[in-house]
Enzyme design. Structure first.
Site, mmCIF file in Angstrom:
data_model
loop_
_atom_site.group_PDB
_atom_site.id
_atom_site.type_symbol
_atom_site.label_atom_id
_atom_site.label_comp_id
_atom_site.label_asym_id
_atom_site.label_seq_id
_atom_site.Cartn_x
_atom_site.Cartn_y
_atom_site.Cartn_z
ATOM 1 N N TYR A 1 53.726 47.014 46.515
ATOM 2 C CA TYR A 1 52.306 46.835 46.157
ATOM 3 C C TYR A 1 51.370 47.626 47.074
ATOM 4 O O TYR A 1 50.610 48.474 46.594
ATOM 5 C CB TYR A 1 51.935 45.341 46.094
ATOM 6 C CG TYR A 1 50.454 45.131 45.835
ATOM 7 C CD1 TYR A 1 49.903 45.361 44.580
ATOM 8 C CD2 TYR A 1 49.593 44.744 46.867
ATOM 9 C CE1 TYR A 1 48.534 45.203 44.346
ATOM 10 C CE2 TYR A 1 48.229 44.583 46.643
ATOM 11 C CZ TYR A 1 47.709 44.813 45.378
ATOM 12 O OH TYR A 1 46.346 44.673 45.157
ATOM 13 N N LYS B 1 49.084 50.941 46.064
ATOM 14 C CA LYS B 1 47.618 50.958 46.170
ATOM 15 C C LYS B 1 47.172 52.114 47.074
ATOM 16 O O LYS B 1 46.172 52.773 46.807
ATOM 17 C CB LYS B 1 47.088 49.626 46.717
ATOM 18 C CG LYS B 1 47.270 48.432 45.810
ATOM 19 C CD LYS B 1 46.582 48.547 44.470
ATOM 20 C CE LYS B 1 45.089 48.347 44.476
ATOM 21 N NZ LYS B 1 44.524 48.339 43.097
HETATM 22 N N1 LIG Z 1 43.177 39.486 43.861
HETATM 23 C C1 LIG Z 1 42.951 39.997 45.066
HETATM 24 O O1 LIG Z 1 42.885 39.259 46.075
HETATM 25 C C2 LIG Z 1 42.745 41.469 45.228
HETATM 26 C C3 LIG Z 1 42.835 42.354 44.164
HETATM 27 N N2 LIG Z 1 42.637 43.706 44.370
HETATM 28 C C4 LIG Z 1 42.713 44.669 43.276
HETATM 29 O O2 LIG Z 1 41.767 44.314 42.276
HETATM 30 C C5 LIG Z 1 42.255 44.672 41.001
HETATM 31 C C6 LIG Z 1 42.151 43.479 40.071
HETATM 32 O O3 LIG Z 1 42.956 42.453 40.602
HETATM 33 P P1 LIG Z 1 42.978 40.980 40.019
HETATM 34 O O4 LIG Z 1 41.836 40.790 39.102
HETATM 35 O O5 LIG Z 1 43.166 40.062 41.151
HETATM 36 O O6 LIG Z 1 44.332 41.038 39.203
HETATM 37 P P2 LIG Z 1 44.663 40.539 37.741
HETATM 38 O O7 LIG Z 1 46.122 40.581 37.590
HETATM 39 O O8 LIG Z 1 43.968 39.252 37.467
HETATM 40 O O9 LIG Z 1 43.989 41.655 36.847
HETATM 41 C C7 LIG Z 1 44.591 42.877 36.590
HETATM 42 C C8 LIG Z 1 44.326 43.233 35.128
HETATM 43 O O10 LIG Z 1 44.960 44.475 34.866
HETATM 44 C C9 LIG Z 1 45.592 44.389 33.614
HETATM 45 N N3 LIG Z 1 46.721 45.298 33.553
HETATM 46 C C10 LIG Z 1 47.902 45.201 34.195
HETATM 47 N N4 LIG Z 1 48.702 46.200 33.843
HETATM 48 C C11 LIG Z 1 48.016 46.965 32.968
HETATM 49 C C12 LIG Z 1 48.315 48.138 32.240
HETATM 50 N N5 LIG Z 1 49.505 48.711 32.331
HETATM 51 N N6 LIG Z 1 47.372 48.645 31.435
HETATM 52 C C13 LIG Z 1 46.168 48.039 31.308
HETATM 53 N N7 LIG Z 1 45.837 46.916 31.946
HETATM 54 C C14 LIG Z 1 46.752 46.386 32.767
HETATM 55 C C15 LIG Z 1 46.072 42.952 33.516
HETATM 56 O O11 LIG Z 1 46.311 42.581 32.167
HETATM 57 C C16 LIG Z 1 44.925 42.204 34.163
HETATM 58 O O12 LIG Z 1 43.977 41.792 33.211
HETATM 59 C C17 LIG Z 1 43.661 45.191 41.192
HETATM 60 O O13 LIG Z 1 43.655 46.590 41.125
HETATM 61 C C18 LIG Z 1 44.042 44.711 42.582
HETATM 62 O O14 LIG Z 1 44.942 45.591 43.189
HETATM 63 C C19 LIG Z 1 42.310 44.176 45.601
HETATM 64 C C20 LIG Z 1 42.207 43.349 46.667
HETATM 65 C C21 LIG Z 1 42.413 41.935 46.586
HETATM 66 C C1 LIG Z 2 53.113 31.201 53.920
HETATM 67 C C2 LIG Z 2 52.358 30.329 52.955
HETATM 68 C C3 LIG Z 2 52.085 29.016 53.620
HETATM 69 O O1 LIG Z 2 51.018 28.281 53.167
HETATM 70 C C4 LIG Z 2 51.088 30.988 52.486
HETATM 71 C C5 LIG Z 2 51.345 32.204 51.638
HETATM 72 C C6 LIG Z 2 50.054 32.842 51.347
HETATM 73 C C7 LIG Z 2 50.222 34.168 50.631
HETATM 74 C C8 LIG Z 2 50.686 33.892 49.225
HETATM 75 C C9 LIG Z 2 48.912 34.951 50.701
HETATM 76 C C10 LIG Z 2 48.521 35.248 52.145
HETATM 77 C C11 LIG Z 2 47.732 36.540 52.138
HETATM 78 C C12 LIG Z 2 47.563 36.872 50.685
HETATM 79 C C13 LIG Z 2 47.301 38.327 50.288
HETATM 80 C C14 LIG Z 2 46.056 38.873 50.965
HETATM 81 O O2 LIG Z 2 44.945 38.045 50.675
HETATM 82 C C15 LIG Z 2 45.765 40.286 50.583
HETATM 83 C C16 LIG Z 2 45.953 40.636 49.178
HETATM 84 C C17 LIG Z 2 45.327 41.740 48.697
HETATM 85 C C18 LIG Z 2 45.566 42.228 47.408
HETATM 86 O O3 LIG Z 2 45.174 43.334 47.094
HETATM 87 C C19 LIG Z 2 46.341 41.433 46.438
HETATM 88 C C20 LIG Z 2 46.595 40.036 46.879
HETATM 89 C C21 LIG Z 2 46.969 39.927 48.356
HETATM 90 C C22 LIG Z 2 48.275 40.693 48.552
HETATM 91 C C23 LIG Z 2 47.121 38.442 48.754
HETATM 92 C C24 LIG Z 2 48.337 37.813 48.036
HETATM 93 C C25 LIG Z 2 48.655 36.409 48.529
HETATM 94 C C26 LIG Z 2 48.860 36.343 50.044
HETATM 95 C C27 LIG Z 2 50.075 37.149 50.441
#
Ligand SMILES: NC(=O)C1=CN([C@@H]2O[C@H](COP(=O)(O)OP(=O)(O)OC[C@H]3O[C@@H](n4cnc5c(N)ncnc54)[C@H](O)[C@@H]3O)[C@@H](O)[C@H]2O)C=CC1
Ligand SMILES: C[C@@H](CO)CCC[C@@H](C)[C@H]1CC[C@H]2[C@@H]3[C@H](O)CC4=CC(=O)CC[C@]4(C)[C@H]3CC[C@]12C
Length: 434
Positions: free
Chosen positions: A224, A228
């Site tokens: 992952y 990214k």
């Molecule tokens: N959730 C988090 O804590 C973080 C997320 N991100 C980034 O933000 C973005 C959105 O993440 P989330 O909303 O959390 O994830 P999510 O899994 O909820 O949303 C991702 C979306 O992309 C779509 N998708 C996946 N594969 C696809 C494909 N082949 N073609 C078209 N659409 C596709 C999925 O159907 C989904 O709706 C991602 O790029 C992720 O890397 C960055 C930092 C933290």
């Molecule tokens: C060891 C467990 C005991 O309670 C807790 C496990 C927590 C993990 C599932 C999360 C801890 C840190 C998170 C990640 C972090 O917030 C950064 C992220 C950035 C992204 O772009 C995608 C999600 C994630 C990797 C996020 C995923 C969940 C954790 C690993």
């Protein structure tokens, strides 16, 4: 203006509403008109008192108003991954906060039923079911779009998808988006990257209140963060490429830390885990390990702002990275979650981790082994694995004001509001589950 560059080292795997139509591709005629309009508008405002008696100039005013509203709604945005957790917030935020939108295209592998309710508003909402790994689908969706916010991705740190699939979606998908910009003439590309492109690294070095220029050895092995980081690099390198029509592509990347808020699946999972354990969670991580978190509404707001301002400040913002931040407190992953889980009736047991770290590591390794053994039969993907444990156990916090300096970002939601909204969402989830 010197170009700011990110300070991390190492290879990937290892409310402003300015006129600003000048950079919109394929709109040269409207650009000239807009310049004229701006000019007229100024002159009109200056002479306003004298005009009351002048019917001729009143006509000019009316013309001006009509031209303004025609100009106001002209942009086509495309959001890839617009039906995901963050995507839904970005889509709703764009509809609320971007008055220049004419059409909003939402491109996702899985379209959500909630899109229907958006189709009755003044902005044309177009849902496109498509796959970013398919170059022709991306190019078709993008034709005629002015701005693309690319956030489709496979967010998988639990071993649900293969490394090849993660690479295909996150890296090849991003390449396809860039090539589609070039082919179709889409000039502005905002990429949703992640803090993970920086760290925590495999050595577990802390990143304490760092900013975009903080030196840090960014070395990853997990698919992952590797994907990214590669995708982010592609996006930044594409800045300045000529798109169809001859204008330069302007790109930038946003790096959210761990996002929380309404719709957050991991929070849901942890909540249900707590319920299964009789309303308790057991502390596994020392309270002193700080983890960066940011509210989804603020991340969405930052995307809206960056997409808008990129069109005005291409020279400053093109090729830049910005961490996503707000006023959420610095806490350990578990203590932070308790801000929401606590009011929902869950309790975190222990002021110190109940198990020694080596034992947790052993359990995490056991989970990884079980996942591998069971793979032919079923998908076993628990929260705890060696990677997630290392993530949760390494300090990674951000303290920066780069987004404020470059494009005037201030969080839209205070910490109190972000907290209240998240708790309210969890409580609705709770009552609907009963
Ligand atoms: N959730 C988090 O804590 C973080 C997320 N991100 C980034 O933000 C973005 C959105 O993440 P989330 O909303 O959390 O994830 P999510 O899994 O909820 O949303 C991702 C979306 O992309 C779509 N998708 C996946 N594969 C696809 C494909 N082949 N073609 C078209 N659409 C596709 C999925 O159907 C989904 O709706 C991602 O790029 C992720 O890397 C960055 C930092 C933290
Ligand atoms: C060891 C467990 C005991 O309670 C807790 C496990 C927590 C993990 C599932 C999360 C801890 C840190 C998170 C990640 C972090 O917030 C950064 C992220 C950035 C992204 O772009 C995608 C999600 C994630 C990797 C996020 C995923 C969940 C954790 C690993």
């Amino acid at each position: 203006m010197p170009v700011e560059r990110s300070g991390h080292q190492g290879g990937p795997c290892g409310k402003s509403r300015r006129g600003g139509v000048e950079a919109v591709p394929g709109m040269a005629r409207r650009e000239e008109q807009a310049e004229g309009d701006n000019h007229l508008s100024l002159a009109g405002n200056e002479r306003r008192p004298a005009l009351v008696a002048s019917l001729g100039t009143l006509g000019l005013w009316l013309q001006q108003d009509m031209a303004d509203s025609a100009q106001a709604q002209k942009l086509v945005y495309l959001v890839t991954g617009g039906c995901g957790f963050l995507g839904e917030h970005v889509v709703r935020m764009l509809l609320q906060q971007e008055p220049r939108l004419r059409e909003l295209r939402i491109f996702d592998l899985h379209l959500g039923p909630w899109l229907e309710e958006l189709k009755t508003g003044p902005v044309q909402v177009t849902a496109i079911q498509g796959d970013v790994t398919q170059a022709h689908e991306v190019a078709a969706a993008m034709a005629g779009a002015h701005v693309v916010i690319h956030m489709a991705g496979l967010v998988d740190v639990f071993g649900r998808a293969s490394p090849e699939t993660i690479h295909a979606v996150n890296v090849q998908g991003t390449k396809n988006v860039i090539e589609a910009c070039v082919q179709t003439g889409t000039q502005f590309l905002v990429y949703t990257s992640s803090m993970e492109v920086v760290g925590p690294n495999i050595k577990g070095h802390p990143f304490y209140r760092g900013n975009e220029d903080t030196p840090y050895e960014a070395v990853h092995r997990h698919p992952y963060p590797c994907s990214k980081a590669l995708a982010e690099q592609l996006v930044l390198e594409a800045n300045g490429r000529k798109v169809r029509g001859g204008l330069p592509l302007v790109t930038c990347a946003l790096r959210p830390t761990g996002i929380y808020g309404e719709g957050h699946q991991i929070m849901r999972d942890i909540y249900h885990q707590g319920l299964r354990l009789g309303g308790r969670l057991f502390r596994a991580i020392p309270a002193s390990v700080e983890h960066g978190r940011v509210y989804v509404g603020n991340v969405a707001w930052m995307h809206v702002l960056v997409a808008r301002e990129l069109q005005q400040r291409a020279a400053l913002m093109g090729g830049q990275v910005y961490f996503c931040y707000d006023k959420s407190p610095y806490k350990s992953y578990e203590d932070f979650n308790m801000e929401f889980l606590g009011p929902c009736g869950l309790r975190l047991v222990g002021t110190r981790p109940l198990l020694p770290y080596w034992l947790l590591m052993l359990l995490a390794a056991l989970n990884a082994l079980l996942q591998w053994l069971l793979r032919p039969l079923l998908l076993y993907a628990p929260l705890l694995n060696p990677y997630t444990l290392a993530m949760a156990n390494t300090t990674f916090t951000v303290s920066t004001n780069k987004a404020q300096r470059h494009f005037g970002y201030e969080p839209l939601f205070s910490w109190e509001e972000s907290r209240t909204r998240t708790i309210r969402w969890m409580q609705t989830m709770d009552s609907s589950a009963q």
